[in-house]
Design an enzyme around this catalytic site. Structure first.
Site, PDB file in Angstrom:
ATOM      1  N   HIS A 229     -10.348  -5.249  10.801  1.00  0.00           N
ATOM      2  CA  HIS A 229     -10.966  -5.093   9.479  1.00  0.00           C
ATOM      3  C   HIS A 229     -12.278  -4.342   9.534  1.00  0.00           C
ATOM      4  O   HIS A 229     -13.068  -4.424   8.600  1.00  0.00           O
ATOM      5  CB  HIS A 229     -11.200  -6.470   8.845  1.00  0.00           C
ATOM      6  CG  HIS A 229      -9.943  -7.150   8.415  1.00  0.00           C
ATOM      7  ND1 HIS A 229      -9.088  -7.738   9.305  1.00  0.00           N
ATOM      8  CD2 HIS A 229      -9.384  -7.309   7.189  1.00  0.00           C
ATOM      9  CE1 HIS A 229      -8.055  -8.255   8.649  1.00  0.00           C
ATOM     10  NE2 HIS A 229      -8.205  -7.998   7.370  1.00  0.00           N
TER      11      HIS A 229
ATOM     12  N   GLU B  82       0.811  -1.225   0.000  1.00  0.00           N
ATOM     13  CA  GLU B  82       0.000   0.000   0.000  1.00  0.00           C
ATOM     14  C   GLU B  82       0.840   1.269   0.000  1.00  0.00           C
ATOM     15  O   GLU B  82       0.530   2.209  -0.717  1.00  0.00           O
ATOM     16  CB  GLU B  82      -0.933   0.027   1.224  1.00  0.00           C
ATOM     17  CG  GLU B  82      -2.242  -0.730   1.040  1.00  0.00           C
ATOM     18  CD  GLU B  82      -2.071  -2.228   1.186  1.00  0.00           C
ATOM     19  OE1 GLU B  82      -0.959  -2.679   1.523  1.00  0.00           O
ATOM     20  OE2 GLU B  82      -3.053  -2.952   0.954  1.00  0.00           O
TER      21      GLU B  82
END
Lengths: 377, 425
Positions: free
Chosen positions: A169, A100
């Protein structure tokens, strides 16, 4: 239809000729997902809305490209980018490695040069790995360079809680990104929001954080022909009044808009008319619409999925205190996610995320209706 | 155990003497070049670029101080072509950069420059050598030691000093400061404060150049301190996968702030760190070596994808103005490098040995440069600070705000929101 305003500058690109050309490009042949063009009000899912918005914007501007994990051959981790690789090729739909920080930085660098990247995070939880690039490389550059380096990038992906995915998450990052001047933060709810706001985000010359919701991807919403038109675009910074009401204002964004609307139904049966505002834009926040509504109803409940401390509701509450204090007949009520990391067990998870009942109770408290106290554990 | 950086000795081997053997002829030609140099417009305080190295200018071939060392690549030849005019412009431009940085030191000490100020003196040959090999369509991005790179890309002295002092004539209108100089129209993308972030950004610039089929390359400059950043390797992986025309240039001045390279890096052979990406080790204080390596790298990257250049260099100042620079290295080391490897002295010796200029010619150039810098500082000092309304400009791109009647959502606030509130332009 309420709240659809053509963006004066962004949509100017679509002069009459381009408009009809674009329309021809978008109509059925080769559209990524099947869509029926009947005269009755159509329904499309949020997924279809996002896919078609990406498709149309990529078609209209060759500088737009999509980058992220699994966006190409896998057709998108949540199938949002289905069909795009096939249509636009691997130069414009790029599968990245699981890095990322690297690919977000590359996206921002490409935006510095003048391209218009759409960078997908598989969920915004992973954006934390890239957050330095979002904030220090993207948000602040136009300011630090006094306008020389603009960053027309969109960071998009699912945000907030899914179902049973656990603490790492499930976080909502709306408050985190909305904190930063230089970013724009959008939170679509319906298919119309998804289409209009994603198009606006891609056309916008500033860095936009586009917070979707995984649980909304499969939900269908009715859309008008205007929404389906390829030039459709929603203004950034304008909230939508989803349901008009007189007694209490409920603000919400993303998935919570649906919950707020359900709560409003329940409240209406008890004689409380709730006005539900779909924020659509967390930064810039539509303080004018919120305050106008509170001045009308005199009561406010803010709803969000994220952690409560220093959250979106805190900002809205304070905004109302600053601008409309005299109009408040009751303290501002905040409904938010529980102040704990997201648990896995279904019963605990249910307690950690706001439910429709919570919104109903808060609205009743704001209306000074007695509410039975919750049993303490 | 402290290891001092390897001191490279200056050796020049001249293989071609283009001038006629008569010394009168050569000194006339030499002074003609010097005259041409000094009559070139200096008043706009810009750096010179050699107009051409062909035609009336004769070529000189010089050998670099040491041969290049390659990692997974055959290095270029150590014979570099140059011209008298180019060498003189190198001398002048590096002297200008040196003067600018020394002047910034004084300005900082007199509190006209605030915050951070990271000086580049000692490393000028990298900025100049790089510019000699590329065009303004190629892109450069660097970290916070950016003043000289800015100048190399076409920035002016006044814009630099004004920005350092936070004035409105600054290149970022006073809103960026020392670490945030930009010149987008000449391919300079900053000026970044977060160590290592500029490397993925630079690879992104290369991505865009490839996407738009421009046939240009991007140079991402970083230090030995940044060389261990994870995002660098992430970006390098993607660049190698996608064959991006990205050149990573490690300006190895051997100290990441106060930490010597042997204390920060298990492997300080930064040109080898690319692993599957080829690299070249270059004497960064030899401007001709930098030029040769950069030219080589550009050709390579356009065909094959990323390459790493490690420039062996040295900074005379500390990491920044708040670092004396002598607690982690000896004064002997610093003066040793200055004596043996200074980039400006190397060119001075070349110019003198090739009789392109006399000692007094070069002293004149240095005097001119000093004067230019002083004038620029005087001009910058007169300049005003930004207007208070500039606090709220450029947060977002102007003119693209949403026009929705009666709805001012693009509102921003000052410290006291009741007192200072603005509609963002």
């Amino acid at each position: 239809m309420l709240g659809i305003v053509r963006r004066k500058v962004g949509c100017e690109v679509f002069s009459a000729m381009k408009f009809s050309l674009a329309l021809r490009k978008v109509l059925p042949t080769g559209s990524a997902l099947p869509m029926n063009y009947s005269t009755a009000t159509k329904e499309i899912t949020v997924r279809e809305a996002l896919n078609s918005a990406l498709d149309e914007e990529m078609s209209a501007d060759p500088k737009v490209f999509l980058m992220g994990e699994e966006v190409g051959e896998y057709q998108g981790a949540y199938k949002i980018s289905k069909g795009l690789l096939e249509k636009y090729g691997p130069d414009r739909v790029l599968d990245t490695p699981i890095t990322e920080a690297g690919f977000a930085g590359i996206g921002v660098g490409a935006a510095y040069y003048g391209l218009r990247p759409v960078v997908e995070f598989m969920t915004f939880n992973f954006s934390l790995q890239a957050i330095d690039h979002i904030i220090n490389s993207a948000a602040k550059s136009n300011y630090m360079s006094a306008g020389q380096i603009s960053v027309p990038i969109v960071f998009r992906g699912p945000n907030g809680a899914a179902a049973g995915v656990g603490a790492q998450h499930s976080q909502c990052f709306a408050a985190w990104y909305a904190h930063v001047p230089g970013l724009k933060v959008l939170t679509p709810y319906s298919a119309e929001d998804a289409r209009g706001l994603l198009k606006a985000a891609i056309r916008d010359p500033d860095p936009v954080v586009f917070l979707e919701n995984e649980l909304l991807y499969g939900e269908s919403f009715p859309v008008s022909a205007e929404v389906l038109d390829s030039s459709f675009c929603l203004p950034i910074g304008k909230a939508k009044i989803e349901r008009e009401g007189k007694h209490v204002t409920i603000t919400a964004y993303s998935k919570m808009v649906g919950y707020a609307l359900q709560a409003a139904e329940i409240l209406s049966k008890e004689g409380i008319s709730a006005e539900v505002i779909n924020l659509r834009s967390i930064r810039p926040l539509d303080r004018a619409t919120i305050n106008a509504s509170v001045r009308k109803t005199n009561r406010l409940v803010t709803v969000e999925e994220g952690f409560p401390q220093h959250g979106v509701g805190a900002e809205i509450g304070m905004s109302v205190v600053e601008e409309s204090f005299e109009y408040l007949d009751a303290p501002v009520e905040r409904i938010a996610g529980a102040d704990v990391p997201m648990p896995y067990a279904a019963n605990l998870e249910r307690m950690a995320v706001p439910q429709v009942d919570n919104i109903v109770h808060a609205a009743k408290r704001a209306c000074y209706r007695s509410v039975p106290l919750a049993a303490t554990a | 155990m402290v290891t001092t950086p390897v001191l490279l000795l200056l050796t020049t081997v001249v293989t071609i003497r283009p001038f006629a053997d008569s010394s009168l002829h050569s000194s006339m030609a030499a002074s003609a070049v010097v005259r041409r140099l000094s009559s070139a417009p200096l008043h706009d305080h810009r750096l010179l670029r050699p107009f051409s190295t062909t035609g009336s200018e004769s070529t000189i071939t010089v050998e670099t101080s040491v041969p290049f060392t390659g990692h997974k690549i055959d290095p270029p030849s150590r014979s570099v072509e140059t011209t008298p005019f180019e060498l003189l412009s190198f001398f002048r431009d590096m002297s200008l950069m040196r003067r600018m940085e020394i002047a910034a030191d004084s300005l900082y000490k007199s509190k006209l420059i605030r915050g951070f100020c990271h000086l580049y003196d000692g490393q000028e040959s990298i900025a100049i050598g790089l510019e000699a090999a590329i065009t303004k369509k190629d892109a450069i991005i660097t970290a916070y030691r950016d003043h000289c790179i800015y100048l190399g890309r076409g920035g002016t002295l006044v814009e630099s000093f004004a920005e350092l002092m936070g004035r409105r004539a600054g290149c970022s209108k006073g809103k960026g400061g020392s670490m945030h100089f930009y010149k987008k129209e000449s391919g300079f993308f900053g000026g970044h404060g977060i160590v290592g972030a500029q490397v993925p950004l630079g690879c992104g610039l290369a991505f865009a150049q490839k996407y738009l089929k421009e046939g240009t390359v991007s140079f991402a400059l970083y230090g030995d301190g940044a060389a261990n950043q994870g995002q660098l390797f992430e970006a390098l992986n993607i660049s190698a996968l996608w064959d991006l025309p990205a050149i990573l240039v490690c300006e190895n001045n051997h100290y990441g702030m106060g930490t010597a390279e042997w204390r920060s890096s298990k492997s300080p052979a930064y040109y080898k760190r690319g692993d599957y990406v080829p690299g070249l080790k270059v004497d960064g204080m030899d401007v001709l070596a930098v030029k040769q390596a950069s030219k080589f790298a550009k050709e390579y990257a356009l065909k094959n994808g990323p390459i790493i250049l490690e420039m062996d260099t040295y900074r005379y100042h500390g990491h920044s103005m708040s670092d004396p620079g002598s607690t982690y290295r000896t004064r002997d080391e610093i003066s040793g490098v200055r004596q043996e490897r200074d980039p400006i002295e190397r060119i001075r010796k070349l110019l003198l040995s090739h009789e392109i200029a006399t000692v007094s010619d070069l002293k004149d150039i240095e005097k001119e440069v000093r004067k230019e810098v002083e004038e620029a500082i005087a001009q910058a000092k007169e300049n005003l600070m930004p207007d208070p309304s500039e606090l709220f400009t450029n947060v977002y791109v102007k003119g693209f705000g949403v026009e929705v009647s009666g709805n001012a959502s693009d509102v921003s606030f000052g410290a006291d929101r009741k007192e200072v509130k603005a509609i963002l332009p």
